[in-house]
Design a protein around this motif. Structure first.
Motif, PDB file in Angstrom:
ATOM      1  N   ASN A   1      22.919  -2.926  10.391  1.00 52.12           N
ATOM      2  CA  ASN A   1      22.254  -4.227  10.280  1.00 52.12           C
ATOM      3  C   ASN A   1      22.576  -4.907   8.955  1.00 52.12           C
ATOM      4  O   ASN A   1      22.653  -6.134   8.895  1.00 52.12           O
ATOM      5  N   LEU A   2      22.776  -4.111   7.912  1.00 55.00           N
ATOM      6  CA  LEU A   2      23.120  -4.689   6.613  1.00 55.00           C
ATOM      7  C   LEU A   2      24.463  -5.407   6.691  1.00 55.00           C
ATOM      8  O   LEU A   2      24.598  -6.528   6.182  1.00 55.00           O
ATOM      9  N   GLU A   3      25.434  -4.799   7.331  1.00 57.10           N
ATOM     10  CA  GLU A   3      26.738  -5.452   7.476  1.00 57.10           C
ATOM     11  C   GLU A   3      26.602  -6.766   8.248  1.00 57.10           C
ATOM     12  O   GLU A   3      27.192  -7.777   7.883  1.00 57.10           O
TER      13      GLU A   3
ATOM     14  N   PRO B   1      19.030   6.903   2.766  1.00 55.87           N
ATOM     15  CA  PRO B   1      20.473   6.645   2.739  1.00 55.87           C
ATOM     16  C   PRO B   1      21.201   6.984   4.042  1.00 55.87           C
ATOM     17  O   PRO B   1      22.293   6.470   4.285  1.00 55.87           O
ATOM     18  N   GLN B   2      20.624   7.792   4.896  1.00 54.00           N
ATOM     19  CA  GLN B   2      21.284   8.192   6.152  1.00 54.00           C
ATOM     20  C   GLN B   2      20.928   7.281   7.331  1.00 54.00           C
ATOM     21  O   GLN B   2      21.340   7.562   8.458  1.00 54.00           O
ATOM     22  N   ASN B   3      20.209   6.211   7.070  1.00 52.35           N
ATOM     23  CA  ASN B   3      19.754   5.333   8.147  1.00 52.35           C
ATOM     24  C   ASN B   3      20.921   4.481   8.657  1.00 52.35           C
ATOM     25  O   ASN B   3      21.278   3.470   8.065  1.00 52.35           O
ATOM     26  N   LYS B   4      21.515   4.911   9.763  1.00 47.53           N
ATOM     27  CA  LYS B   4      22.687   4.221  10.317  1.00 47.53           C
ATOM     28  C   LYS B   4      22.350   2.836  10.849  1.00 47.53           C
ATOM     29  O   LYS B   4      23.154   1.910  10.731  1.00 47.53           O
ATOM     30  N   SER B   5      21.165   2.675  11.416  1.00 45.38           N
ATOM     31  CA  SER B   5      20.762   1.354  11.915  1.00 45.38           C
ATOM     32  C   SER B   5      20.670   0.355  10.764  1.00 45.38           C
ATOM     33  O   SER B   5      21.115  -0.784  10.889  1.00 45.38           O
ATOM     34  N   ALA B   6      20.115   0.793   9.649  1.00 47.38           N
ATOM     35  CA  ALA B   6      20.004  -0.091   8.484  1.00 47.38           C
ATOM     36  C   ALA B   6      21.385  -0.445   7.958  1.00 47.38           C
ATOM     37  O   ALA B   6      21.645  -1.602   7.589  1.00 47.38           O
TER      38      ALA B   6
ATOM     39  N   ASP C   1      15.746  -6.274   2.076  1.00 46.96           N
ATOM     40  CA  ASP C   1      14.962  -5.201   2.703  1.00 46.96           C
ATOM     41  C   ASP C   1      15.850  -4.091   3.255  1.00 46.96           C
ATOM     42  O   ASP C   1      15.477  -2.915   3.204  1.00 46.96           O
ATOM     43  N   LEU C   2      17.008  -4.443   3.762  1.00 46.14           N
ATOM     44  CA  LEU C   2      17.924  -3.412   4.260  1.00 46.14           C
ATOM     45  C   LEU C   2      18.473  -2.571   3.107  1.00 46.14           C
ATOM     46  O   LEU C   2      18.624  -1.347   3.245  1.00 46.14           O
ATOM     47  N   ASN C   3      18.751  -3.205   1.994  1.00 45.84           N
ATOM     48  CA  ASN C   3      19.178  -2.445   0.812  1.00 45.84           C
ATOM     49  C   ASN C   3      18.087  -1.479   0.363  1.00 45.84           C
ATOM     50  O   ASN C   3      18.369  -0.320   0.027  1.00 45.84           O
ATOM     51  N   THR C   4      16.839  -1.939   0.384  1.00 45.95           N
ATOM     52  CA  THR C   4      15.725  -1.059   0.013  1.00 45.95           C
ATOM     53  C   THR C   4      15.578   0.073   1.022  1.00 45.95           C
ATOM     54  O   THR C   4      15.342   1.233   0.640  1.00 45.95           O
ATOM     55  N   THR C   5      15.728  -0.245   2.294  1.00 43.77           N
ATOM     56  CA  THR C   5      15.666   0.787   3.331  1.00 43.77           C
ATOM     57  C   THR C   5      16.687   1.877   3.031  1.00 43.77           C
ATOM     58  O   THR C   5      16.374   3.073   3.102  1.00 43.77           O
ATOM     59  N   LEU C   6      17.894   1.462   2.691  1.00 40.67           N
ATOM     60  CA  LEU C   6      18.960   2.433   2.432  1.00 40.67           C
ATOM     61  C   LEU C   6      18.749   3.200   1.119  1.00 40.67           C
ATOM     62  O   LEU C   6      19.167   4.358   1.014  1.00 40.67           O
ATOM     63  N   LEU C   7      18.104   2.591   0.148  1.00 40.28           N
ATOM     64  CA  LEU C   7      17.752   3.326  -1.070  1.00 40.28           C
ATOM     65  C   LEU C   7      16.764   4.441  -0.742  1.00 40.28           C
ATOM     66  O   LEU C   7      16.847   5.545  -1.289  1.00 40.28           O
ATOM     67  N   LEU C   8      15.828   4.137   0.153  1.00 40.27           N
ATOM     68  CA  LEU C   8      14.790   5.110   0.521  1.00 40.27           C
ATOM     69  C   LEU C   8      15.269   6.109   1.566  1.00 40.27           C
ATOM     70  O   LEU C   8      14.760   7.222   1.641  1.00 40.27           O
TER      71      LEU C   8
ATOM     72  N   LEU D   1       0.808  -1.221   0.000  1.00 38.71           N
ATOM     73  CA  LEU D   1       0.000   0.000   0.000  1.00 38.71           C
ATOM     74  C   LEU D   1       0.842   1.271   0.000  1.00 38.71           C
ATOM     75  O   LEU D   1       0.368   2.328  -0.423  1.00 38.71           O
ATOM     76  N   THR D   2       2.075   1.178   0.500  1.00 44.12           N
ATOM     77  CA  THR D   2       2.968   2.349   0.529  1.00 44.12           C
ATOM     78  C   THR D   2       4.418   1.881   0.389  1.00 44.12           C
ATOM     79  O   THR D   2       5.129   1.714   1.368  1.00 44.12           O
ATOM     80  N   PRO D   3       4.841   1.650  -0.845  1.00 48.79           N
ATOM     81  CA  PRO D   3       6.162   1.057  -1.086  1.00 48.79           C
ATOM     82  C   PRO D   3       7.345   2.006  -0.893  1.00 48.79           C
ATOM     83  O   PRO D   3       8.484   1.607  -1.141  1.00 48.79           O
ATOM     84  N   SER D   4       7.108   3.210  -0.419  1.00 49.48           N
ATOM     85  CA  SER D   4       8.216   4.156  -0.263  1.00 49.48           C
ATOM     86  C   SER D   4       8.520   4.487   1.200  1.00 49.48           C
ATOM     87  O   SER D   4       9.208   5.463   1.474  1.00 49.48           O
ATOM     88  N   ASN D   5       8.040   3.666   2.124  1.00 47.79           N
ATOM     89  CA  ASN D   5       8.270   3.914   3.540  1.00 47.79           C
ATOM     90  C   ASN D   5       9.423   3.045   4.037  1.00 47.79           C
ATOM     91  O   ASN D   5       9.261   1.831   4.206  1.00 47.79           O
ATOM     92  N   PRO D   6      10.578   3.637   4.307  1.00 53.13           N
ATOM     93  CA  PRO D   6      11.734   2.830   4.705  1.00 53.13           C
ATOM     94  C   PRO D   6      11.544   2.108   6.045  1.00 53.13           C
ATOM     95  O   PRO D   6      12.122   1.040   6.254  1.00 53.13           O
ATOM     96  N   ALA D   7      10.752   2.658   6.939  1.00 51.58           N
ATOM     97  CA  ALA D   7      10.558   2.029   8.250  1.00 51.58           C
ATOM     98  C   ALA D   7       9.920   0.652   8.121  1.00 51.58           C
ATOM     99  O   ALA D   7      10.245  -0.260   8.896  1.00 51.58           O
ATOM    100  N   ILE D   8       9.044   0.498   7.157  1.00 53.84           N
ATOM    101  CA  ILE D   8       8.387  -0.795   6.979  1.00 53.84           C
ATOM    102  C   ILE D   8       9.394  -1.831   6.490  1.00 53.84           C
ATOM    103  O   ILE D   8       9.453  -2.947   7.013  1.00 53.84           O
ATOM    104  N   PHE D   9      10.204  -1.465   5.507  1.00 52.96           N
ATOM    105  CA  PHE D   9      11.232  -2.386   5.018  1.00 52.96           C
ATOM    106  C   PHE D   9      12.215  -2.736   6.134  1.00 52.96           C
ATOM    107  O   PHE D   9      12.620  -3.888   6.275  1.00 52.96           O
ATOM    108  N   PHE D  10      12.596  -1.734   6.919  1.00 60.85           N
ATOM    109  CA  PHE D  10      13.547  -1.970   8.005  1.00 60.85           C
ATOM    110  C   PHE D  10      12.972  -2.962   9.018  1.00 60.85           C
ATOM    111  O   PHE D  10      13.644  -3.922   9.409  1.00 60.85           O
TER     112      PHE D  10
END
Length: 163
Positions: free
Chosen positions: A153-155, A145-150, A136-143, A109-118
């Motif tokens: 977690n990606l690493e 890019p400054q999300n340090k937690s993502a 999902d972490l890659n998508t979070t960072l695309l949406l 319903l809202t594919p541009s919300n990084p919090a949901i992917f995270f």
């Protein structure tokens, strides 16, 4: 507003709903809950009132009632915030598959919300589904890019994916 508006039940339900929001915003949880209850008594199909009451219950640490209200609201008028909040409840109870399902519905319903992917990545990680978590972490960072937690977690997820 016409005087005939005052005779419509949904007018009163909306008034109670708005009072619920107002009382919540000033920290009066009891009055907030009471007004959401009144809105639902007036209009038992008022999805927003179930959502508001569900948030109250969620924040008051009553997950069973919150889950019931979120589910009722979703059955009446699905929206990404409802799916996300119910997904959070499922995740808090370690029901990872249900959480993933709700996050997936929210994303549809809202594919541009990084919090949901995270948050979905966290649920995937708890199921050791590291490929999905990485995606999902890659998508979070695309949406976002400054999300340090993502990024952190990606690493970690990549290290689990390729030990």
């Amino acid at each position: 507003m016409c005087s005939s508006d005052l005779l419509r039940p949904n007018y009163h339900a909306a008034a109670y709903y708005n009072l619920g929001i107002a009382y919540w915003s000033i920290g009066d949880r009891d009055q907030s809950l009471e007004n959401y209850n009144k809105a639902i008594q007036v209009d038992s199909n008022y999805a927003d009132a179930y959502f508001g009451r569900g948030v109250c219950y969620h924040m008051l640490n009553n997950p069973e009632k919150a889950l019931s209200d979120y589910s009722k609201a979703i059955s009446l008028k699905p929206n990404p915030d409802l799916y996300f909040n119910r997904g959070l409840l499922y995740a808090n109870n370690k029901n990872w598959i249900a959480a993933i399902n709700d996050y997936t519905n929210a994303i549809a319903l809202t594919p541009s919300n990084p919090a949901i992917f995270f948050n979905r990545s966290l649920a995937y990680g708890n199921l050791d589904q590291w490929k999905n978590a990485v995606d999902d972490l890659n998508t979070t960072l695309l949406l976002d890019p400054q999300n340090k937690s993502a990024l952190n977690n990606l690493e970690y997820a990549k290290s689990k994916l390729n030990p």
